[in-house]
Motif scaffolding. Structure first.
Motif, PDB file in Angstrom:
ATOM      1  N   ASN A 107       0.801  -1.217   0.000  1.00 25.75           N
ATOM      2  CA  ASN A 107       0.000   0.000   0.000  1.00 25.75           C
ATOM      3  C   ASN A 107       0.835   1.270   0.000  1.00 25.75           C
ATOM      4  O   ASN A 107       0.435   2.291  -0.559  1.00 25.75           O
ATOM      5  CB  ASN A 107      -0.943   0.003   1.209  1.00 25.75           C
ATOM      6  CG  ASN A 107      -1.968  -1.112   1.136  1.00 25.75           C
ATOM      7  OD1 ASN A 107      -2.309  -1.562   0.057  1.00 25.75           O
ATOM      8  ND2 ASN A 107      -2.444  -1.564   2.276  1.00 25.75           N
ATOM      9  N   MET A 108       2.016   1.220   0.620  1.00 23.86           N
ATOM     10  CA  MET A 108       2.813   2.439   0.716  1.00 23.86           C
ATOM     11  C   MET A 108       3.395   2.827  -0.642  1.00 23.86           C
ATOM     12  O   MET A 108       3.430   4.006  -0.990  1.00 23.86           O
ATOM     13  CB  MET A 108       3.934   2.265   1.740  1.00 23.86           C
ATOM     14  CG  MET A 108       4.427   3.580   2.304  1.00 23.86           C
ATOM     15  SD  MET A 108       3.090   4.456   3.143  1.00 23.86           S
ATOM     16  CE  MET A 108       3.839   6.046   3.389  1.00 23.86           C
ATOM     17  N   VAL A 109       3.843   1.842  -1.414  1.00 25.80           N
ATOM     18  CA  VAL A 109       4.356   2.143  -2.753  1.00 25.80           C
ATOM     19  C   VAL A 109       3.242   2.755  -3.596  1.00 25.80           C
ATOM     20  O   VAL A 109       3.423   3.775  -4.271  1.00 25.80           O
ATOM     21  CB  VAL A 109       4.908   0.876  -3.441  1.00 25.80           C
ATOM     22  CG1 VAL A 109       5.200   1.148  -4.910  1.00 25.80           C
ATOM     23  CG2 VAL A 109       6.176   0.416  -2.748  1.00 25.80           C
ATOM     24  N   SER A 110       2.072   2.154  -3.527  1.00 30.86           N
ATOM     25  CA  SER A 110       0.936   2.677  -4.267  1.00 30.86           C
ATOM     26  C   SER A 110       0.580   4.082  -3.787  1.00 30.86           C
ATOM     27  O   SER A 110       0.276   4.970  -4.585  1.00 30.86           O
ATOM     28  CB  SER A 110      -0.267   1.740  -4.101  1.00 30.86           C
ATOM     29  OG  SER A 110      -1.376   2.229  -4.801  1.00 30.86           O
ATOM     30  N   SER A 111       0.635   4.304  -2.486  1.00 33.62           N
ATOM     31  CA  SER A 111       0.289   5.613  -1.924  1.00 33.62           C
ATOM     32  C   SER A 111       1.255   6.688  -2.366  1.00 33.62           C
ATOM     33  O   SER A 111       0.851   7.766  -2.809  1.00 33.62           O
ATOM     34  CB  SER A 111       0.288   5.533  -0.397  1.00 33.62           C
ATOM     35  OG  SER A 111       0.187   6.818   0.161  1.00 33.62           O
ATOM     36  N   VAL A 112       2.549   6.409  -2.258  1.00 33.31           N
ATOM     37  CA  VAL A 112       3.559   7.410  -2.587  1.00 33.31           C
ATOM     38  C   VAL A 112       3.542   7.722  -4.084  1.00 33.31           C
ATOM     39  O   VAL A 112       3.653   8.880  -4.500  1.00 33.31           O
ATOM     40  CB  VAL A 112       4.964   6.932  -2.164  1.00 33.31           C
ATOM     41  CG1 VAL A 112       6.043   7.849  -2.711  1.00 33.31           C
ATOM     42  CG2 VAL A 112       5.047   6.866  -0.638  1.00 33.31           C
ATOM     43  N   MET A 113       3.364   6.700  -4.902  1.00 37.45           N
ATOM     44  CA  MET A 113       3.489   6.867  -6.344  1.00 37.45           C
ATOM     45  C   MET A 113       2.226   7.386  -7.021  1.00 37.45           C
ATOM     46  O   MET A 113       2.303   8.061  -8.045  1.00 37.45           O
ATOM     47  CB  MET A 113       3.900   5.533  -6.983  1.00 37.45           C
ATOM     48  CG  MET A 113       5.298   5.066  -6.614  1.00 37.45           C
ATOM     49  SD  MET A 113       6.568   6.267  -7.092  1.00 37.45           S
ATOM     50  CE  MET A 113       6.406   6.212  -8.875  1.00 37.45           C
ATOM     51  N   GLN A 114       1.053   7.080  -6.473  1.00 34.76           N
ATOM     52  CA  GLN A 114      -0.180   7.494  -7.155  1.00 34.76           C
ATOM     53  C   GLN A 114      -0.287   9.001  -7.350  1.00 34.76           C
ATOM     54  O   GLN A 114      -0.550   9.458  -8.469  1.00 34.76           O
ATOM     55  CB  GLN A 114      -1.411   6.968  -6.405  1.00 34.76           C
ATOM     56  CG  GLN A 114      -1.803   5.562  -6.797  1.00 34.76           C
ATOM     57  CD  GLN A 114      -3.199   5.201  -6.355  1.00 34.76           C
ATOM     58  OE1 GLN A 114      -4.153   5.936  -6.619  1.00 34.76           O
ATOM     59  NE2 GLN A 114      -3.332   4.077  -5.683  1.00 34.76           N
ATOM     60  N   LEU A 121       6.082  -5.240  -3.832  1.00 28.83           N
ATOM     61  CA  LEU A 121       6.453  -3.897  -4.287  1.00 28.83           C
ATOM     62  C   LEU A 121       6.139  -3.702  -5.769  1.00 28.83           C
ATOM     63  O   LEU A 121       5.687  -2.636  -6.189  1.00 28.83           O
ATOM     64  CB  LEU A 121       7.935  -3.634  -4.023  1.00 28.83           C
ATOM     65  CG  LEU A 121       8.352  -3.472  -2.553  1.00 28.83           C
ATOM     66  CD1 LEU A 121       9.863  -3.343  -2.436  1.00 28.83           C
ATOM     67  CD2 LEU A 121       7.669  -2.264  -1.925  1.00 28.83           C
ATOM     68  N   PHE A 122       6.380  -4.751  -6.581  1.00 24.69           N
ATOM     69  CA  PHE A 122       6.052  -4.677  -8.007  1.00 24.69           C
ATOM     70  C   PHE A 122       4.543  -4.511  -8.209  1.00 24.69           C
ATOM     71  O   PHE A 122       4.099  -3.736  -9.062  1.00 24.69           O
ATOM     72  CB  PHE A 122       6.544  -5.934  -8.734  1.00 24.69           C
ATOM     73  CG  PHE A 122       7.951  -5.840  -9.230  1.00 24.69           C
ATOM     74  CD1 PHE A 122       8.218  -5.403 -10.518  1.00 24.69           C
ATOM     75  CD2 PHE A 122       9.020  -6.171  -8.408  1.00 24.69           C
ATOM     76  CE1 PHE A 122       9.523  -5.310 -10.985  1.00 24.69           C
ATOM     77  CE2 PHE A 122      10.328  -6.081  -8.854  1.00 24.69           C
ATOM     78  CZ  PHE A 122      10.588  -5.643 -10.146  1.00 24.69           C
ATOM     79  N   ILE A 123       3.764  -5.259  -7.423  1.00 24.57           N
ATOM     80  CA  ILE A 123       2.305  -5.163  -7.529  1.00 24.57           C
ATOM     81  C   ILE A 123       1.840  -3.762  -7.126  1.00 24.57           C
ATOM     82  O   ILE A 123       0.968  -3.168  -7.771  1.00 24.57           O
ATOM     83  CB  ILE A 123       1.632  -6.244  -6.656  1.00 24.57           C
ATOM     84  CG1 ILE A 123       2.003  -7.636  -7.192  1.00 24.57           C
ATOM     85  CG2 ILE A 123       0.112  -6.057  -6.630  1.00 24.57           C
ATOM     86  CD1 ILE A 123       1.565  -8.781  -6.305  1.00 24.57           C
ATOM     87  N   GLY A 124       2.440  -3.216  -6.076  1.00 24.62           N
ATOM     88  CA  GLY A 124       2.101  -1.867  -5.639  1.00 24.62           C
ATOM     89  C   GLY A 124       2.429  -0.823  -6.684  1.00 24.62           C
ATOM     90  O   GLY A 124       1.667   0.126  -6.904  1.00 24.62           O
ATOM     91  N   LEU A 125       3.558  -0.992  -7.380  1.00 22.24           N
ATOM     92  CA  LEU A 125       3.953  -0.050  -8.426  1.00 22.24           C
ATOM     93  C   LEU A 125       2.961  -0.084  -9.585  1.00 22.24           C
ATOM     94  O   LEU A 125       2.560   0.964 -10.112  1.00 22.24           O
ATOM     95  CB  LEU A 125       5.364  -0.388  -8.921  1.00 22.24           C
ATOM     96  CG  LEU A 125       5.946   0.534 -10.003  1.00 22.24           C
ATOM     97  CD1 LEU A 125       6.036   1.960  -9.499  1.00 22.24           C
ATOM     98  CD2 LEU A 125       7.334   0.028 -10.426  1.00 22.24           C
ATOM     99  N   GLY A 126       2.557  -1.284  -9.989  1.00 17.33           N
ATOM    100  CA  GLY A 126       1.570  -1.400 -11.058  1.00 17.33           C
ATOM    101  C   GLY A 126       0.253  -0.740 -10.692  1.00 17.33           C
ATOM    102  O   GLY A 126      -0.369  -0.059 -11.513  1.00 17.33           O
ATOM    103  N   SER A 127      -0.155  -0.901  -9.446  1.00 15.96           N
ATOM    104  CA  SER A 127      -1.388  -0.286  -8.974  1.00 15.96           C
ATOM    105  C   SER A 127      -1.278   1.231  -8.963  1.00 15.96           C
ATOM    106  O   SER A 127      -2.238   1.945  -9.291  1.00 15.96           O
ATOM    107  CB  SER A 127      -1.719  -0.794  -7.560  1.00 15.96           C
ATOM    108  OG  SER A 127      -2.866  -0.172  -7.058  1.00 15.96           O
TER     109      SER A 127
END
Length: 411
Positions: A66-73, A117-123
């Protein structure tokens, strides 16, 4: 009528019409994307047994996603507001494909986190651009369009208990690798969406330029910043609660009601399906009764049920979870549209902030609630969790829909 005028009239009519085919396809892609994400918390009971992971370690896995998705979105949204990138959608889902494949074969905790982390980046790439596609296809029905888009994601999340019961329990961790097929289907569909998206930009580039110019000239007023802070705080409260139920309620049901893993998933499935249905109805209800009213209702009407869930027998808890999921999630798509209307012309950025930060706060909540469960006990943590929706009282401080409209006209 001359040809340029005819083309202009046709373009105007197209811009006002709601393109349901595109909305349904992007909603399906949202379902597939979030179903893959749902595999991760669905695997928690499997990983806890096979690898002996603690609640804190499980929280770290959720945090990594969730954090990767949060930071990157918000970052992705900010850059695509300036320069839309239609083919970022299939590229992002390709990252997810590699991540879910790795998750199925990860042999230790570190590799699990890396795959996640890869899944979070894709999201992170998918969500703001997917929300923009829904906005572009909405015509004049933004609430309905956003609900159609978001219900796909919440339906995908609702599949987690089914995934656990039918795939992960019999197959174990390696069952996650089967979802590379799901990711591949999503990539193919998103190539179609990307082509439509690119054509849309070529046909109606003036709309984007007008929105961006308006936003640059206006900036953000103090009133808008305060309203954004309030809406984000409400999103945090909602997400902390749903994160606690999604990640840890199955363990509570297993312990307190002596249920099997499969039986406990039925409770979670009921909560998530009810939430998906609530997400769909939220947009049309907001179009009729007002966004502020639905946001306020969704939080406060949840309180009696969320407080009582840990103190009632299993049959009643099951019913209360349905009510809680439905009512709470009626505001999911509404908060996105509310933020987009607060800051017009920043569709991707606002989607990234509202949905992305929701993931981020869910990440922090996962770690915090997991640590709290290790410290004070699972039952006590679930009990305290039920109080969170009371923060919905601050929804009364939000500016009315009419006031937001007046700010936009003034800008």
């Amino acid at each position: 009528m001359n040809q340029p005028a005819a083309l202009s009239t046709k373009s105007s009519k197209t811009a006002e019409s709601t393109m349901f085919k595109i909305l349904f396809i992007i909603s399906l892609c949202h379902l597939l994307n979030d179903a893959i994400q749902a595999v991760i918390p669905a695997m928690f009971p499997i990983l806890e047994k096979s690898m002996g992971l603690s609640f804190t370690q499980l929280g770290i896995i959720a945090f990594s996603l969730n954090m990767v998705s949060s930071v990157m979105q918000p970052v992705v949204g900010y850059f695509t507001d300036k320069k839309p990138m239609p083919f970022a959608l299939p590229i992002g889902l390709t990252f997810t494909l590699f991540g879910i494949f790795g998750l199925g074969f990860a042999g230790n905790f570190a590799l699990i986190v890396l795959s996640v982390l890869f899944i979070g980046l894709g999201s992170a790439v998918f969500h703001p651009e997917g929300s923009r596609v829904a906005y572009m296809a909405a015509g004049s029905r933004r609430g309905l369009a956003q609900s159609i888009y978001q219900v796909g994601g919440n339906s995908g999340q609702a599949l987690a208990p089914v995934i656990t019961a039918l795939i992960l329990v019999p197959l174990g961790q390696i069952g996650a690798s089967w979802f590379t097929i799901v990711a591949a289907i999503a990539v193919i569909l998103l190539i179609y969406i990307a082509n439509w998206y690119q054509h849309r930009l070529l046909v109606s580039p003036q709309v984007k330029k007008k929105d961006l110019t308006k936003e640059k000239s206006r900036g953000l007023s103090k009133e808008v910043k305060n309203a954004l802070a309030l809406i984000l705080l409400l999103i945090f409260a909602r997400t902390w609660y749903t994160s606690g139920i999604t990640n840890f309620y199955t363990f509570y049901a297993i312990k307190e009601y002596a249920l099997s893993i499969k039986e406990s998933q039925v409770f979670l499935f009921a909560f998530l399906v009810a939430g998906a249905i609530g997400t769909f109805f939220g947009g049309p209800l907001a179009d009729r009764f007002g966004k502020k009213n639905i946001i306020s209702f969704s939080m406060l009407a949840t309180v009696p049920f969320s407080i009582l869930i840990p103190h009632v027998p299993p049959a009643l808890a099951f019913i209360f979870l349905i009510f809680t999921g439905f009512i709470l999630m009626t505001s999911f798509s509404v908060t996105v549209v509310y933020a987009q209307e607060l800051v017009p012309g920043k569709i991707g950025t606002m989607s990234g902030l509202t949905v992305g930060l929701a993931f981020g706060m869910g990440a922090i909540g996962s770690v915090g609630l997991g640590s709290l469960a290790d410290w004070i006990g699972l039952q006590s943590m679930i009990t305290w969790l039920g109080i969170l929706p009371i923060l919905g009282l601050i929804a009364f401080l939000l500016p009315s829909d009419q006031k937001v409209w007046e700010w936009n006209q003034r800008g």
